[in-house]
Design a protein around this motif. Structure first.
Motif, PDB file in Angstrom:
ATOM      1  N   LYS A   1       0.866  -1.171   0.000  1.00 55.41           N
ATOM      2  CA  LYS A   1       0.000   0.000   0.000  1.00 55.41           C
ATOM      3  C   LYS A   1       0.911   1.232   0.000  1.00 55.41           C
ATOM      4  CE  LYS A   1      -4.080   1.737   2.403  1.00 55.41           C
ATOM      5  NZ  LYS A   1      -4.942   1.546   3.566  1.00 55.41           N
ATOM      6  N   TYR A   2       1.054   1.833  -1.176  1.00 50.96           N
ATOM      7  CA  TYR A   2       1.985   2.940  -1.335  1.00 50.96           C
ATOM      8  C   TYR A   2       1.378   4.233  -0.821  1.00 50.96           C
ATOM      9  CZ  TYR A   2       4.415  -0.323  -4.357  1.00 50.96           C
ATOM     10  OH  TYR A   2       5.065  -1.423  -4.845  1.00 50.96           O
ATOM     11  N   ARG A   3       2.252   5.107  -0.297  1.00 50.60           N
ATOM     12  CA  ARG A   3       1.794   6.416   0.150  1.00 50.60           C
ATOM     13  C   ARG A   3       2.850   7.471  -0.180  1.00 50.60           C
ATOM     14  NH1 ARG A   3       3.839   4.024   4.841  1.00 50.60           N
ATOM     15  NH2 ARG A   3       5.043   5.431   6.148  1.00 50.60           N
ATOM     16  N   LEU A   4       2.375   8.687  -0.394  1.00 46.76           N
ATOM     17  CA  LEU A   4       3.252   9.817  -0.682  1.00 46.76           C
ATOM     18  C   LEU A   4       3.483  10.581   0.616  1.00 46.76           C
ATOM     19  CD1 LEU A   4       4.698  11.739  -2.708  1.00 46.76           C
ATOM     20  CD2 LEU A   4       2.519  12.924  -2.916  1.00 46.76           C
ATOM     21  N   ILE A   5       4.742  10.783   0.947  1.00 46.43           N
ATOM     22  CA  ILE A   5       5.121  11.511   2.150  1.00 46.43           C
ATOM     23  C   ILE A   5       5.748  12.826   1.705  1.00 46.43           C
ATOM     24  CG2 ILE A   5       6.544  11.471   4.229  1.00 46.43           C
ATOM     25  CD1 ILE A   5       6.579   8.343   3.781  1.00 46.43           C
ATOM     26  N   VAL A   6       5.245  13.930   2.229  1.00 49.27           N
ATOM     27  CA  VAL A   6       5.789  15.252   1.891  1.00 49.27           C
ATOM     28  C   VAL A   6       6.220  15.921   3.178  1.00 49.27           C
ATOM     29  CG1 VAL A   6       5.320  17.473   0.809  1.00 49.27           C
ATOM     30  CG2 VAL A   6       4.217  15.422  -0.062  1.00 49.27           C
ATOM     31  N   ARG A   7       7.474  16.356   3.199  1.00 45.44           N
ATOM     32  CA  ARG A   7       8.016  17.048   4.371  1.00 45.44           C
ATOM     33  C   ARG A   7       8.604  18.384   3.937  1.00 45.44           C
ATOM     34  NH1 ARG A   7      10.112  11.720   5.545  1.00 45.44           N
ATOM     35  NH2 ARG A   7       8.943  10.832   7.275  1.00 45.44           N
ATOM     36  N   PHE A   8       8.344  19.417   4.720  1.00 43.07           N
ATOM     37  CA  PHE A   8       8.926  20.728   4.477  1.00 43.07           C
ATOM     38  C   PHE A   8       9.962  21.011   5.556  1.00 43.07           C
ATOM     39  CE2 PHE A   8       5.083  21.249   2.009  1.00 43.07           C
ATOM     40  CZ  PHE A   8       5.535  21.976   0.924  1.00 43.07           C
ATOM     41  N   THR A   9      11.193  21.301   5.133  1.00 45.62           N
ATOM     42  CA  THR A   9      12.235  21.731   6.059  1.00 45.62           C
ATOM     43  C   THR A   9      12.330  23.245   5.954  1.00 45.62           C
ATOM     44  OG1 THR A   9      14.032  21.591   4.450  1.00 45.62           O
ATOM     45  CG2 THR A   9      13.473  19.571   5.636  1.00 45.62           C
ATOM     46  N   ASN A  10      13.336  23.826   6.582  1.00 45.76           N
ATOM     47  CA  ASN A  10      13.493  25.279   6.527  1.00 45.76           C
ATOM     48  C   ASN A  10      13.915  25.762   5.141  1.00 45.76           C
ATOM     49  OD1 ASN A  10      12.775  25.725   9.147  1.00 45.76           O
ATOM     50  ND2 ASN A  10      14.855  25.585   9.925  1.00 45.76           N
ATOM     51  N   LYS A  11      14.558  24.901   4.362  1.00 48.78           N
ATOM     52  CA  LYS A  11      15.093  25.333   3.070  1.00 48.78           C
ATOM     53  C   LYS A  11      14.488  24.631   1.870  1.00 48.78           C
ATOM     54  CE  LYS A  11      19.634  26.639   4.787  1.00 48.78           C
ATOM     55  NZ  LYS A  11      21.076  26.439   4.661  1.00 48.78           N
ATOM     56  N   ARG A  12      13.883  23.464   2.050  1.00 51.31           N
ATOM     57  CA  ARG A  12      13.441  22.703   0.890  1.00 51.31           C
ATOM     58  C   ARG A  12      12.229  21.838   1.200  1.00 51.31           C
ATOM     59  NH1 ARG A  12      17.634  17.775   0.649  1.00 51.31           N
ATOM     60  NH2 ARG A  12      17.882  17.521   2.870  1.00 51.31           N
ATOM     61  N   CYS A  13      11.747  21.166   0.160  1.00 45.21           N
ATOM     62  CA  CYS A  13      10.609  20.248   0.263  1.00 45.21           C
ATOM     63  C   CYS A  13      11.116  18.857  -0.119  1.00 45.21           C
ATOM     64  CB  CYS A  13       9.509  20.720  -0.682  1.00 45.21           C
ATOM     65  SG  CYS A  13       8.192  19.529  -0.887  1.00 45.21           S
ATOM     66  N   ILE A  14      10.766  17.853   0.652  1.00 40.92           N
ATOM     67  CA  ILE A  14      11.195  16.475   0.388  1.00 40.92           C
ATOM     68  C   ILE A  14       9.954  15.628   0.146  1.00 40.92           C
ATOM     69  CG2 ILE A  14      12.406  14.472   1.311  1.00 40.92           C
ATOM     70  CD1 ILE A  14      13.899  16.500   3.159  1.00 40.92           C
ATOM     71  N   CYS A  15       9.924  14.889  -0.959  1.00 45.16           N
ATOM     72  CA  CYS A  15       8.808  13.997  -1.285  1.00 45.16           C
ATOM     73  C   CYS A  15       9.333  12.567  -1.367  1.00 45.16           C
ATOM     74  CB  CYS A  15       8.170  14.378  -2.610  1.00 45.16           C
ATOM     75  SG  CYS A  15       7.376  15.973  -2.584  1.00 45.16           S
ATOM     76  N   GLN A  16       8.594  11.637  -0.790  1.00 41.25           N
ATOM     77  CA  GLN A  16       8.979  10.228  -0.795  1.00 41.25           C
ATOM     78  C   GLN A  16       7.755   9.369  -1.077  1.00 41.25           C
ATOM     79  OE1 GLN A  16      10.344  10.204   3.263  1.00 41.25           O
ATOM     80  NE2 GLN A  16      12.489  10.221   2.645  1.00 41.25           N
ATOM     81  N   ILE A  17       7.982   8.251  -1.753  1.00 46.42           N
ATOM     82  CA  ILE A  17       6.947   7.221  -1.922  1.00 46.42           C
ATOM     83  C   ILE A  17       7.404   6.022  -1.099  1.00 46.42           C
ATOM     84  CG2 ILE A  17       5.746   5.718  -3.546  1.00 46.42           C
ATOM     85  CD1 ILE A  17       5.068   8.392  -4.419  1.00 46.42           C
ATOM     86  N   ALA A  18       6.523   5.540  -0.208  1.00 42.47           N
ATOM     87  CA  ALA A  18       6.904   4.458   0.699  1.00 42.47           C
ATOM     88  C   ALA A  18       5.762   3.474   0.865  1.00 42.47           C
ATOM     89  CB  ALA A  18       7.296   5.032   2.047  1.00 42.47           C
ATOM     90  N   TYR A  19       6.100   2.303   1.374  1.00 42.01           N
ATOM     91  CA  TYR A  19       5.106   1.319   1.787  1.00 42.01           C
ATOM     92  C   TYR A  19       5.581   0.677   3.080  1.00 42.01           C
ATOM     93  CZ  TYR A  19       8.218  -2.193  -0.318  1.00 42.01           C
ATOM     94  OH  TYR A  19       9.300  -2.972  -0.638  1.00 42.01           O
ATOM     95  N   ALA A  20       4.652   0.165   3.859  1.00 40.27           N
ATOM     96  CA  ALA A  20       4.967  -0.370   5.186  1.00 40.27           C
ATOM     97  C   ALA A  20       5.131  -1.880   5.140  1.00 40.27           C
ATOM     98  CB  ALA A  20       3.863  -0.011   6.165  1.00 40.27           C
ATOM     99  N   THR A  21       6.099  -2.376   5.868  1.00 42.48           N
ATOM    100  CA  THR A  21       6.287  -3.814   6.089  1.00 42.48           C
ATOM    101  C   THR A  21       6.468  -4.023   7.591  1.00 42.48           C
ATOM    102  OG1 THR A  21       8.685  -3.714   5.886  1.00 42.48           O
ATOM    103  CG2 THR A  21       7.444  -4.117   3.864  1.00 42.48           C
ATOM    104  N   ILE A  22       6.540  -5.274   7.991  1.00 43.14           N
ATOM    105  CA  ILE A  22       6.749  -5.576   9.405  1.00 43.14           C
ATOM    106  C   ILE A  22       8.146  -5.137   9.829  1.00 43.14           C
ATOM    107  CG2 ILE A  22       6.983  -7.462  11.062  1.00 43.14           C
ATOM    108  CD1 ILE A  22       4.694  -8.837   9.543  1.00 43.14           C
ATOM    109  N   ARG A  23       9.114  -5.243   8.923  1.00 45.27           N
ATOM    110  CA  ARG A  23      10.492  -4.830   9.230  1.00 45.27           C
ATOM    111  C   ARG A  23      10.631  -3.325   9.333  1.00 45.27           C
ATOM    112  NH1 ARG A  23      14.774  -6.748   5.426  1.00 45.27           N
ATOM    113  NH2 ARG A  23      13.259  -6.136   3.875  1.00 45.27           N
ATOM    114  N   GLY A  24       9.710  -2.571   8.734  1.00 48.14           N
ATOM    115  CA  GLY A  24       9.782  -1.115   8.732  1.00 48.14           C
ATOM    116  C   GLY A  24       9.319  -0.578   7.388  1.00 48.14           C
ATOM    117  N   ASP A  25       9.277   0.734   7.271  1.00 50.80           N
ATOM    118  CA  ASP A  25       8.845   1.357   6.020  1.00 50.80           C
ATOM    119  C   ASP A  25       9.948   1.257   4.975  1.00 50.80           C
ATOM    120  OD1 ASP A  25       6.623   1.963   7.392  1.00 50.80           O
ATOM    121  OD2 ASP A  25       6.818   4.133   7.295  1.00 50.80           O
TER     122      ASP A  25
END
Length: 146
Positions: A72-96
């Motif tokens: 189950k894929y999801r888009l993660i968007v994070r804003f820092t002080n200087k830039r924007c970070i986008c990631q596509i991730a999915y969850a497993t038992i071991r971790g994302d």
């Protein structure tokens, strides 16, 4: 008669907390004693830091039983002080697991010299990460950009 601390207070002239005396405070029972701290369980680190709401995360990541072991894929968007970070991730038992990642600081290669934290930069970074995912899955020829 009474605890040692009560006797000491009486000897020092302080109020003992009896009903009917003027301005006297009632004795307060100590709730967090040694037995409390022996059984106290520390919350997970990311909960203590205030970074993860595990109930919301569980609802978001939960997959139907009929779709066993489907990502189950999801888009993660994070804003820092200087830039924007986008990631596509999915969850497993071991971790994302991260599928692809793009940062707005990479937009300099594509002709965007500054303004890496605004709405337009976030949109462009999302497009960039989407193109990378399509290329990784071999669908970039099927979905061509303009």
């Amino acid at each position: 008669f009474g605890s040692r601390s009560t006797q000491c207070r009486r000897a020092s002239g302080q109020s003992c907390g009896r009903v009917g005396t003027r301005g006297a405070m009632a004795l307060v029972k100590v709730l967090k004693n040694k037995a409390y701290f022996k059984r106290f369980q520390v919350k997970p680190r990311r909960r203590r830091e205030g970074k993860t709401d595990y109930r919301a995360r569980g609802k978001m990541v939960k997959q139907e039983k009929s779709k066993f072991n489907t990502r189950k894929y999801r888009l993660i968007v994070r804003f820092t002080n200087k830039r924007c970070i986008c990631q596509i991730a999915y969850a497993t038992i071991r971790g994302d697991m991260m599928v692809a990642q793009a940062s707005s600081s990479e937009l300099e290669k594509y002709g965007v010299p500054c303004g890496h934290k605004n709405y337009a930069a976030a949109y462009c970074t999302g497009l960039l990460v989407a193109r990378r995912v399509l290329k990784k899955f071999g669908l970039d020829e099927k979905f061509k950009g303009k």
